[in-house]
Design a protein around this motif. Structure first.
Motif: not given
Length: 390
Positions: A66-67, A71-72, A190-194
């Protein structure tokens, strides 16, 4: 994250080399007590879990998958999709803070804000589901600490400009948490989009077989990650090894199921648009849908869940339609292999500004059945709808 595709990476993590002969999937380890050879090893965390409340092999492999998908820096598992929303809010908010969320928020998340957080001194404000970035920012106050994003929104599937909101919130010192169950960590990251924290109900697409309850939480910032990890540790929330194993099995085929169900959902949605009984099909992948331009810009795929705003009708006619169906199960959830239908008009009353629909609201989840068979089934249902109205 490597240059390999999602479908390759999610399988390659199972077949990687470097260990002794082993099964493709890890064994299910049912354990509370974990034994050691030497007294000094009992608290040695470098040797793995110390006690069964910590994640064992299947859960650790699922977290790693999942990480990588999100991209976590890390991802955590909790017992339900709702817990995936409530844990970050518990970790990041303090008395006196305010949360801003869409008025179309998932019902149990709304309940947590209005009941649990309110009782502990935290306020909630709601913005219109299709509000512009400017209107959402204007709704913030000096107390706003966190923006809770759900895009597409529950039941009516409006989208907001997530990248622009995430950037604006970061400038203002406002945290962002996004419920990304609709995209399954796959069609939108979402993380890649801030966004600061991405959550999803593993119950849905990752599990894929309607046989487990689980949520995941992913974050990139080490400070935020630490707060979330400590909150999970303090609450003692973990998942069972059996459920972790089932979800790990499900994630291997996630990209294929997600894409195939999206193709079927679009075919069903396009057919429903031709029906006089249906006033509007609520599905962002349709070219004339509200928010389609944002979906086309930011998303690489679509979920297989859609809303039907009917032309008139009543609860009785909605129930007649549902009762006539043979392939659509009557029950909540989505993301599994089976098609489902629910009647959702009553849930709109919880919103501060319910949408002005011309008739009843139904929600469809399109599974892995042949879409031609599902369309034939829906044709029977629509005939029953018409007969009930007459």
């Amino acid at each position: 994250m490597s240059d390999r595709s999602d479908r390759t990476r999610l399988i390659a993590s199972a077949t990687r080399r470097g260990a002794a002969r082993r099964p493709v999937s890890p064994p299910v380890e049912r354990a509370s007590t974990l034994l050691n050879d030497r007294p000094g090893d009992i608290r040695d965390e470098t040797a793995g879990a110390v006690y069964g409340i910590e994640d064992l092999s299947a859960a650790r492999q699922l977290r790693a998958a999942l990480a990588d998908l999100e991209g976590a820096a890390d991802a955590w598992l909790v017992p339900s999709g709702l817990a995936a929303v409530t844990v970050p809010l518990t970790a990041l908010l303090r008395p006196g803070d305010e949360v801003l969320a869409t008025d179309a928020l998932y019902g149990p998340s709304r309940r947590f804000l209005n009941r649990h957080l309110k009782a502990r001194g935290m306020a909630t404000a709601f913005h219109a589901p299709d509000a512009s970035v400017e209107d959402i920012l204007a709704a913030m106050t000096g107390r706003t600490r966190l923006l809770l994003i759900e895009s597409p929104a529950s039941l009516t599937f409006e989208l907001v400009d997530v990248p622009a909101l995430a950037a604006a919130c970061r400038e203002r010192g406002v945290l962002t948490v996004m419920d990304n169950t609709w995209a399954a960590g796959l069609a939108f990251r979402p993380l890649a989009h801030g966004v600061d924290v991405s959550v999803q109900a593993v119950t849905k697409y990752v599990g894929g077989h309607s046989d487990l309850l689980m949520g995941s939480i992913a974050a990139a910032d080490p400070a935020i990650a630490r707060q979330i990890a400590e909150t999970i540790e303090d609450l003692g929330w973990r998942v069972s090894p059996d459920d972790a194993w089932l979800a790990l099995r499900g994630i291997r085929t996630l990209p294929l199921r997600y894409a195939e169900q999206a193709r079927s959902a679009l075919a069903v949605a396009e057919w429903l648009q031709t029906r006089p009984e249906v006033a509007q099909v609520l599905y962002p992948a349709l070219p004339d849908a509200t928010g389609h331009d944002l979906w086309r810009r930011d998303y690489t795929g679509a979920a297989s869940i859609l809303g039907l705003a009917m032309n008139g009708g009543s609860e009785a006619s909605a129930h007649a339609l549902m009762s006539a169906l043979e392939l659509f199960g009557l029950g909540y959830s989505w993301g599994g292999f089976e098609s489902l239908i629910t009647h959702e008009t009553g849930q709109l009353a919880f919103r501060r500004a319910p949408p002005q629909l011309v008739g009843e609201l139904l929600r469809l989840h399109v599974g892995l059945e042949d879409p031609a068979d599902l369309i034939a089934d829906l044709e029977r249902g629509l005939a029953a709808w018409t007969a009930a109205i007459r």
